[in-house]
Enzyme design. Structure first.
Site, PDB file in Angstrom:
ATOM      1  N   MET A   1     -12.541   4.200  -0.756  1.00 25.74           N
ATOM      2  CA  MET A   1     -13.199   4.473   0.937  1.00 25.74           C
ATOM      3  C   MET A   1     -13.659   5.952   1.144  1.00 25.74           C
ATOM      4  O   MET A   1     -13.123   7.101   1.024  1.00 25.74           O
ATOM      5  CB  MET A   1     -12.022   4.428   1.813  1.00 25.74           C
ATOM      6  CG  MET A   1     -11.240   2.935   2.256  1.00 25.74           C
ATOM      7  SD  MET A   1     -10.078   3.289   3.319  1.00 25.74           S
ATOM      8  CE  MET A   1      -8.507   3.419   1.877  1.00 25.74           C
TER       9      MET A   1
ATOM     10  N   MET B   1     -11.052  -5.749   4.972  1.00 25.37           N
ATOM     11  CA  MET B   1     -10.027  -5.754   6.006  1.00 25.37           C
ATOM     12  C   MET B   1     -10.054  -6.099   7.248  1.00 25.37           C
ATOM     13  O   MET B   1     -10.836  -6.498   8.023  1.00 25.37           O
ATOM     14  CB  MET B   1     -11.073  -4.077   6.201  1.00 25.37           C
ATOM     15  CG  MET B   1     -11.196  -3.055   5.134  1.00 25.37           C
ATOM     16  SD  MET B   1     -10.020  -2.770   4.281  1.00 25.37           S
ATOM     17  CE  MET B   1      -9.115  -1.892   5.517  1.00 25.37           C
TER      18      MET B   1
ATOM     19  N   HIS C   1      -1.300  -1.191  -4.307  1.00 27.43           N
ATOM     20  CA  HIS C   1      -2.194  -1.491  -3.221  1.00 27.43           C
ATOM     21  C   HIS C   1      -2.439   0.306  -3.638  1.00 27.43           C
ATOM     22  O   HIS C   1      -2.143   0.748  -2.557  1.00 27.43           O
ATOM     23  CB  HIS C   1      -2.418  -1.454  -2.226  1.00 27.43           C
ATOM     24  CG  HIS C   1      -3.708  -1.249  -1.572  1.00 27.43           C
ATOM     25  ND1 HIS C   1      -4.641  -2.688  -1.569  1.00 27.43           N
ATOM     26  CD2 HIS C   1      -4.435  -1.207  -0.771  1.00 27.43           C
ATOM     27  CE1 HIS C   1      -5.770  -2.020  -1.288  1.00 27.43           C
ATOM     28  NE2 HIS C   1      -5.106  -1.107  -0.276  1.00 27.43           N
TER      29      HIS C   1
ATOM     30  N   MET D   1      -9.121   8.364   0.270  1.00 27.78           N
ATOM     31  CA  MET D   1      -9.853   8.636   1.375  1.00 27.78           C
ATOM     32  C   MET D   1     -10.312   9.511   0.928  1.00 27.78           C
ATOM     33  O   MET D   1      -9.701  10.414   0.891  1.00 27.78           O
ATOM     34  CB  MET D   1      -9.055   8.389   2.795  1.00 27.78           C
ATOM     35  CG  MET D   1      -8.176   6.903   2.973  1.00 27.78           C
ATOM     36  SD  MET D   1      -7.298   7.102   4.316  1.00 27.78           S
ATOM     37  CE  MET D   1      -6.551   5.843   4.077  1.00 27.78           C
TER      38      MET D   1
ATOM     39  N   SER E   1       0.962  -1.208  -0.336  1.00 28.91           N
ATOM     40  CA  SER E   1      -0.112   0.581  -0.017  1.00 28.91           C
ATOM     41  C   SER E   1       0.423   1.224   0.122  1.00 28.91           C
ATOM     42  O   SER E   1       1.557   1.615   1.328  1.00 28.91           O
ATOM     43  CB  SER E   1      -0.908   0.337   1.123  1.00 28.91           C
ATOM     44  OG  SER E   1      -1.384   0.942   1.765  1.00 28.91           O
TER      45      SER E   1
ATOM     46  N   HIS F   1      -8.913   1.115  -3.902  1.00 30.01           N
ATOM     47  CA  HIS F   1      -9.016   0.322  -2.728  1.00 30.01           C
ATOM     48  C   HIS F   1      -9.946   1.510  -2.617  1.00 30.01           C
ATOM     49  O   HIS F   1      -9.399   2.959  -1.755  1.00 30.01           O
ATOM     50  CB  HIS F   1      -8.563   0.155  -1.717  1.00 30.01           C
ATOM     51  CG  HIS F   1      -8.802   0.070  -0.639  1.00 30.01           C
ATOM     52  ND1 HIS F   1      -8.660  -0.243   0.975  1.00 30.01           N
ATOM     53  CD2 HIS F   1     -10.773  -0.060  -0.373  1.00 30.01           C
ATOM     54  CE1 HIS F   1      -9.395  -0.711   1.894  1.00 30.01           C
ATOM     55  NE2 HIS F   1     -10.506  -0.009   1.240  1.00 30.01           N
TER      56      HIS F   1
ATOM     57  N   ASP G   1      -4.322   3.602  -2.252  1.00 30.64           N
ATOM     58  CA  ASP G   1      -5.846   3.975  -0.545  1.00 30.64           C
ATOM     59  C   ASP G   1      -6.423   5.179  -1.465  1.00 30.64           C
ATOM     60  O   ASP G   1      -5.801   6.313  -1.222  1.00 30.64           O
ATOM     61  CB  ASP G   1      -5.789   3.409   0.593  1.00 30.64           C
ATOM     62  CG  ASP G   1      -5.266   2.375   1.299  1.00 30.64           C
ATOM     63  OD1 ASP G   1      -6.316   1.666   0.514  1.00 30.64           O
ATOM     64  OD2 ASP G   1      -3.870   2.135   1.268  1.00 30.64           O
TER      65      ASP G   1
ATOM     66  N   ASP H   1      -5.990  -6.289   3.930  1.00 24.58           N
ATOM     67  CA  ASP H   1      -5.758  -5.494   4.530  1.00 24.58           C
ATOM     68  C   ASP H   1      -5.294  -5.124   5.720  1.00 24.58           C
ATOM     69  O   ASP H   1      -7.012  -4.939   5.934  1.00 24.58           O
ATOM     70  CB  ASP H   1      -6.311  -4.363   3.338  1.00 24.58           C
ATOM     71  CG  ASP H   1      -6.357  -3.229   2.620  1.00 24.58           C
ATOM     72  OD1 ASP H   1      -4.836  -2.517   4.095  1.00 24.58           O
ATOM     73  OD2 ASP H   1      -6.812  -1.980   1.912  1.00 24.58           O
TER      74      ASP H   1
HETATM   75  C1  DX5 Z   1      -5.805   1.331   5.950  1.00 26.75           C
HETATM   76  C2  DX5 Z   1      -5.913   1.236   4.325  1.00 26.75           C
HETATM   77  C3  DX5 Z   1      -4.977   0.365   4.259  1.00 26.75           C
HETATM   78  C4  DX5 Z   1      -3.181   0.342   4.722  1.00 26.75           C
HETATM   79  C5  DX5 Z   1      -2.775  -1.144   4.939  1.00 26.75           C
HETATM   80  O1  DX5 Z   1      -7.741   1.481   5.739  1.00 26.75           O
HETATM   81  O2  DX5 Z   1      -6.736   0.641   2.925  1.00 26.75           O
HETATM   82  O3  DX5 Z   1      -4.307  -0.314   2.797  1.00 26.75           O
HETATM   83  O4  DX5 Z   1      -2.299   1.117   3.860  1.00 26.75           O
HETATM   84  O5  DX5 Z   1      -1.665  -0.186   5.906  1.00 26.75           O
HETATM   85  P1  DX5 Z   1      -0.706  -1.102   6.691  1.00 26.75           P
HETATM   86  O6  DX5 Z   1      -0.253  -2.235   6.012  1.00 26.75           O
HETATM   87  O7  DX5 Z   1       0.090  -0.566   7.081  1.00 26.75           O
HETATM   88  O8  DX5 Z   1      -1.952  -1.520   7.689  1.00 26.75           O
HETATM   89 ZN    ZN Z   2      -6.619  -0.275   1.449  1.00 25.99          ZN
END
Ligand code: DX5
Ligand code: ZN
Length: 229
Positions: free
Chosen positions: A70, A139, A35, A39, A10, A68, A37, A177
């Site tokens: 969010m 998750m 990956h 947000m 990620s 991903h 992310d 994840d």
């Molecule tokens: C959290 C993200 C993850 C996060 C994982 O909301 O979706 O992808 O970056 O990070 P680690 O591996 O540090 O838990």
């Molecule tokens: Zn993620």
């Protein structure tokens, strides 16, 4: 037959001041998937990166970019990520007004589609859409931040999803994840996952001195997976 395991760092935990180089380095070190992310400071209490960053990274790598989302709502941003070069787009079903429509939007734009489940999101969202899924993302932390601790209760949920995928007979990737590290990746694989997101474990690891900065940590994760395959 040995299973195919894929490691998906990620970039949430990468150095954003040199993101292109981070992506190149981590793929050169043997990781499989980027990956990505997204947000929105609404669905989750954090704000990250959008389609423009995906578009900038696309020419940097041939690796799969796994977006991903969010975000809430989800539909408006899907075509932008498809145009920006995303390969896989996943979203949280409770953030979509019409799950079937959001999945169709992703697939019609040429990307692979998936649903994401928080630790407390019920799996019955899967009931009527298994035939439209390429990926299920579970998750193992609550979404919003990297560096959180793996929630062990999610292992049972991984097993339950693995059973549903096997019963469907479809080639649906099961991605996990949150908090995945060398000390638990084998257990997560045994529970049924085949794609492993690792943010802080990879980018937080000390840099190797040779050209490929992340060789040691990616090799360590693979060595753990080799015990399972
Ligand atoms: C959290 C993200 C993850 C996060 C994982 O909301 O979706 O992808 O970056 O990070 P680690 O591996 O540090 O838990
Ligand atoms: Zn993620």
């Amino acid at each position: 037959m040995s299973r195919t395991f894929r490691i998906a760092p990620s970039i949430l935990s990468a150095n954003f001041a040199k993101l292109g180089q981070e992506v190149t380095d981590v793929i050169a070190s043997g990781a499989d998937i980027i990956h990505f992310d997204v947000m929105d400071n609404h669905y989750v209490p954090n704000l990250t990166i959008g389609p423009l960053v995906c578009e900038s990274l696309r020419p940097v790598t041939d690796a799969i970019i796994d977006v991903h989302l969010m975000v809430k709502p989800v539909d408006r941003i899907i075509p932008d990520f498809a145009k920006a070069g995303a390969n896989i787009i996943t979203f949280h079903p409770e953030a979509s007004e019409h799950i079937d429509r959001s999945l169709a939007l992703i697939r019609d734009s040429g990307c692979k589609a998936g649903l994401v489940f928080n630790p407390a999101t019920p799996l019955n969202y899967l009931d009527h859409v298994m035939d439209k899924l390429d990926m299920i993302l579970l998750m193992s932390v609550n979404p919003g931040f990297g560096g959180q601790k793996f929630i062990p209760e999610t292992l049972n949920k991984i097993r339950a999803v693995r059973e549903r995928i096997d019963a469907s007979g479809r080639d649906i990737w099961l991605e996990v994840d949150g908090g995945v590290k060398t000390d638990n990746i084998a257990e997560v694989a045994r529970a049924g996952a085949d794609v492993f997101v690792a943010g802080s474990a990879v980018f937080g690891a000390g840099r190797d001195s040779d050209a490929h900065h992340y060789d040691s940590i990616v090799a360590a994760l693979r060595a753990e997976l080799a015990k399972v395959a």
